[in-house]
Design an enzyme around this catalytic site. Structure first.
Site, short mmCIF file in Angstrom:
data_model
loop_
_atom_site.label_atom_id
_atom_site.label_comp_id
_atom_site.label_asym_id
_atom_site.label_seq_id
_atom_site.Cartn_x
_atom_site.Cartn_y
_atom_site.Cartn_z
N GLY A 150 0.78 -1.24 0.00
CA GLY A 150 0.00 0.00 0.00
C GLY A 150 0.81 1.28 0.00
CG ASN A 172 2.16 3.11 -5.72
OD1 ASN A 172 2.58 4.09 -6.33
ND2 ASN A 172 2.79 1.94 -5.74
CG MET A 219 -1.36 -8.66 -6.29
SD MET A 219 -0.40 -8.01 -7.67
CE MET A 219 0.48 -9.49 -8.15
CG LEU A 263 -10.46 -5.76 -11.90
CD1 LEU A 263 -10.24 -4.25 -12.02
CD2 LEU A 263 -11.36 -6.08 -10.71
CG ASN A 280 -2.78 -1.44 -12.96
OD1 ASN A 280 -2.71 -1.53 -11.73
ND2 ASN A 280 -2.09 -2.24 -13.75
CG HIS A 302 2.81 -3.11 -15.26
ND1 HIS A 302 2.36 -4.31 -14.73
CD2 HIS A 302 3.88 -3.40 -16.02
CE1 HIS A 302 3.15 -5.28 -15.17
NE2 HIS A 302 4.08 -4.75 -15.96
C1 GRF Z 1 3.76 -1.36 -7.35
O1 GRF Z 1 5.11 -1.55 -7.63
C2 GRF Z 1 2.95 -1.33 -8.59
O2 GRF Z 1 3.67 -0.94 -9.72
C3 GRF Z 1 2.49 -2.75 -8.75
O3 GRF Z 1 2.34 -3.23 -7.46
C4 GRF Z 1 3.19 -2.52 -6.57
C5 GRF Z 1 2.36 -2.08 -5.41
O4 GRF Z 1 3.16 -1.57 -4.37
N1 GRF Z 1 1.30 -2.81 -9.54
P1 GRF Z 1 2.49 -0.92 -3.10
O5 GRF Z 1 1.54 -1.94 -2.52
O6 GRF Z 1 1.77 0.32 -3.55
O7 GRF Z 1 3.59 -0.61 -2.15
#
Ligand code: GRF
Length: 213
Positions: free
Chosen positions: A15, A17, A93, A96, A110, A112
């Site tokens: 989490g 992000n 993860m 959808l 999203n 990536h």
């Molecule tokens: C990120 O690196 C994102 O690019 C990928 O999953 C990771 C999530 O990291 N889709 P966090 O849970 O936000 O720390």
């Protein structure tokens, strides 16, 4: 004009992000509020982070549902209850279905950890290293039914250093994600970015390969 005032963040793991976006909403760099944080994993760290930021949050454990459709119906119910108009996937993860994607088409983002279209799927950092690439990065894109293939909004690039391993590269890419994602969310909230006929428009101009950010 704010076109997306109520954000939901869907995440399965750490989490970081989510925290970056929440902090930007708190500072009003993003002029919107997080109406809901959803995790499909009981005990995921993102839920503790949501608690710390005093954000509404819930766990919808996909294993408690008979199929993907039922799981998504439960999520859609919660999102509608919270009047969500922008859905942000941040390390979510689960794949959808078209039904879910259609519901939030143009309002579903999203992030990536690669420079898409390179390396959709998992283990992106190791794959970039194995290929001898000189750079990697992160991509924010609109979600469409094909996995990690929706139209790119923006990318952040990092150099791959000779001493990099997958962990060091992941850490550098993540640091850039924490700047990139809040920025793109702000653009969406402010109505500067739109998805029209499968193409990304920024400030009424068509962007072909996404914005370097
Ligand atoms: C990120 O690196 C994102 O690019 C990928 O999953 C990771 C999530 O990291 N889709 P966090 O849970 O936000 O720390």
């Amino acid at each position: 004009m704010n076109t997306h005032g109520r954000i939901a963040i869907l995440a399965s793991g750490n989490g970081s992000n989510m925290t970056a976006i929440a902090a930007a909403c708190e500072k009003r760099t993003i002029p919107a509020s997080i109406g809901l944080v959803v995790s499909n994993v009981p005990g995921a760290n993102v839920l503790a982070r949501a608690e710390k930021h005093q954000l509404p949050h819930c766990c919808i454990d996909h294993r408690q549902y008979d199929n993907r459709e039922a799981f998504e119906e439960a999520m859609l119910g919660k999102l509608q209850e919270a009047s969500i108009d922008l859905v942000v996937l941040a390390g979510f993860m689960r794949i959808l279905t078209d039904r879910f994607i259609r519901e939030y088409y143009g309002s579903l983002l999203n992030i990536h950890p690669s420079l898409l279209p390179k390396y959709p799927g998992l283990n992106t950092h190791q794959r970039a290293l194995d290929a001898g690439d000189s750079e990697s990065g992160a991509t924010v894109h609109f979600v469409t039914p094909e996995l990690d293939a929706g139209p790119t909004i923006a990318q952040a690039r990092v150099k791959i250093l000779p001493e990099d391993d997958a962990d060091s590269l992941a850490a550098r890419v993540q640091a850039r994600e924490h700047l990139l994602y809040p920025r793109v969310v702000r653009w969406c909230v402010q109505g500067e970015i739109q998805l029209r006929d499968g193409k990304v428009w920024k400030d009424e101009s068509l962007t072909d390969d996404g914005i370097d950010a």
